[in-house]
Write a protein that holds these residues in place. Structure first.
Motif, PDB file in Angstrom:
ATOM      1  N   VAL A 153      50.672  70.905  34.488  1.00 40.17           N
ATOM      2  CA  VAL A 153      50.880  70.834  35.943  1.00 40.17           C
ATOM      3  C   VAL A 153      52.366  70.706  36.263  1.00 40.17           C
ATOM      4  O   VAL A 153      52.890  71.358  37.188  1.00 40.17           O
ATOM      5  N   ILE A 154      53.074  69.863  35.512  1.00 39.44           N
ATOM      6  CA  ILE A 154      54.521  69.709  35.733  1.00 39.44           C
ATOM      7  C   ILE A 154      55.248  71.027  35.469  1.00 39.44           C
ATOM      8  O   ILE A 154      56.137  71.432  36.236  1.00 39.44           O
ATOM      9  N   ALA A 155      54.865  71.721  34.397  1.00 44.72           N
ATOM     10  CA  ALA A 155      55.503  73.004  34.084  1.00 44.72           C
ATOM     11  C   ALA A 155      55.206  74.038  35.168  1.00 44.72           C
ATOM     12  O   ALA A 155      56.089  74.824  35.540  1.00 44.72           O
ATOM     13  N   ALA A 156      53.964  74.035  35.687  1.00 45.52           N
ATOM     14  CA  ALA A 156      53.632  74.981  36.758  1.00 45.52           C
ATOM     15  C   ALA A 156      54.435  74.679  38.019  1.00 45.52           C
ATOM     16  O   ALA A 156      54.945  75.593  38.686  1.00 45.52           O
ATOM     17  N   PHE A 161      58.988  76.102  41.587  1.00 47.55           N
ATOM     18  CA  PHE A 161      60.265  75.744  42.221  1.00 47.55           C
ATOM     19  C   PHE A 161      61.382  76.687  41.769  1.00 47.55           C
ATOM     20  O   PHE A 161      62.206  77.130  42.587  1.00 47.55           O
ATOM     21  N   HIS A 162      61.403  77.004  40.463  1.00 49.41           N
ATOM     22  CA  HIS A 162      62.412  77.942  39.948  1.00 49.41           C
ATOM     23  C   HIS A 162      62.234  79.321  40.570  1.00 49.41           C
ATOM     24  O   HIS A 162      63.219  80.007  40.890  1.00 49.41           O
ATOM     25  N   LEU A 163      60.991  79.742  40.774  1.00 51.77           N
ATOM     26  CA  LEU A 163      60.738  81.046  41.390  1.00 51.77           C
ATOM     27  C   LEU A 163      61.218  81.073  42.834  1.00 51.77           C
ATOM     28  O   LEU A 163      61.807  82.060  43.295  1.00 51.77           O
TER      29      LEU A 163
END
Length: 383
Positions: A153-156, A161-163
């Motif tokens: 979930v944190i990675a998603a 956010f990066h996208l």
């Protein structure tokens, strides 16, 4: 007078190289959004020129309107896709809740699978068939893998956010591409003519034309294949045909993505008992893909270079492997530049060979001199 340890010209050159490397190091994270902005700018530049004429040549107003149009083009399809995805997810969640309350026997098409049917039926009855089995399975999986789920979930969230940041930087860079692109292109032409005086005009025109044809061609082909195969899914009776059509259109941007999509759907139809529909869908998809690859794709995606199949394939696959989705458009452009430079070298070699052949004289035997007859002597003539 003292002699400088390093000549001023050499110092300036090394300082310039140092600044370039420092810029690459500090700003390499912005390469992807800047390349994306350049790709969109090159592809939409003819439309932007028409827009600029309509606003009286005001580049700031034209760039603002163009950015709004690009945002609409990005947001509207994503909103439609999210709406259908949420609807499909709601249906799946409702189905899972219903099955969790009353249980369900395994579907007949799973039972009739040739190799794994019996094993899949057993797993279905164990984890899904009994009432409350899905809830127990979810609790078991979430309890044993709570750390992995948390990290996922944190990675998603970090990826989303990066996208968003990448999209924001791309839009900012695209605004300045529209506003100052013509002036920057003139400066690049001046510099290029100084570096490659006789070749710059031919090579520099390859990049925008190839990007425009690649982006336009691949986008139109992907939209067309998504619509045509989505209609074929609907005729064949495939559930969630709209979602599968959108996924097929997205997969059509990747080499081999569209064949994989309709092949998997055909296998599902055959396994679920619709043999004729599955075979007909596979035949229709193969014929449609053959027609597109042999007639439409070379005309739209080839561009001014008319890339052969092998460089195009390597450019697509290498671009996706290196730059992700953006590499679908950057890879063919780099291959087009390589092919253009190669053809330029071949053209120079042929011209130099022709010039050498013209300048080299042919060695022939010298003409024989005729033996002149002695002139008659007049008796009264003086010697």
């Amino acid at each position: 007078m003292r002699i400088a340890l390093i000549p001023p010209i050499s110092a300036a050159r090394w300082l310039l190289i140092l600044i370039v490397f420092a810029g690459i190091y500090f700003f390499h994270g912005f390469v992807i959004p800047v390349l994306a902005a350049l790709v969109i700018g090159f592809a939409s530049w003819p439309l932007y020129r028409d827009l600029l004429r309509r606003v009286g040549g005001n580049t700031t107003i034209g760039a603002t309107i163009a950015i709004i149009c690009v945002l609409s083009f990005i947001i509207i399809p994503i909103s439609i896709a999210l709406t259908y995805a949420i609807g499909e997810l709601r249906d799946w969640i409702g189905w899972a809740l219903q099955i969790n309350r009353v249980g369900s026997a395994p579907p007949q098409w799973i039972v009739e699978l040739p190799v794994a049917g019996e094993w899949l039926s057993t797993q279905w009855e164990r984890h899904i068939g009994e009432p409350g089995a899905i809830g127990q399975l979810v609790q078991l999986v979430s309890g044993a893998n709570i750390g992995n789920i948390y990290r996922a979930v944190i990675a998603a969230g970090d990826g989303a956010f990066h996208l968003l940041l990448t999209l924001l930087f791309m839009l900012i860079a695209l605004f300045f591409v529209y506003r100052d692109g013509a002036a920057f292109a003139r400066q690049m032409d001046l510099l290029g003519e100084r570096i490659l005086p006789s070749r710059w005009e031919r090579i520099s025109r390859v990049v925008p034309a190839t990007i425009s044809s690649t982006v336009t061609g691949m986008t139109l082909i992907a939209i067309g294949e998504g619509i045509i195969l989505g209609i074929a899914y609907w005729i064949a009776g495939v559930p969630s045909h709209v979602t599968l059509g959108v996924l097929t259109g997205i997969m059509a941007l990747i080499p081999g993505g569209a064949p994989l999509s309709f092949t998997l759907v055909s296998i599902y139809l055959v396994a679920s008992g619709s043999l004729f529909a599955g075979v007909a869908l596979f035949v229709w998809g193969s014929v449609e893909l053959f027609i597109v690859d042999k007639t439409i794709r070379p005309r739209l995606v080839g561009g001014p270079i008319k890339l052969p199949f092998l460089p195009t394939f390597f450019g697509l696959v290498g671009g996706v492997k290196t730059l992700g989705f953006l590499g679908l458009f950057i890879g063919p452009v780099l291959m087009a530049l390589l092919v253009a430079i190669w053809r330029e070298w071949m053209r120079e070699i042929e011209l130099s060979s022709s010039a050498d052949a013209v300048e080299t004289p042919t060695v022939s035997e010298p003409p024989k001199r005729l033996k002149a007859d002695p002139a008659p002597i007049n008796e009264g003539a003086s010697p």
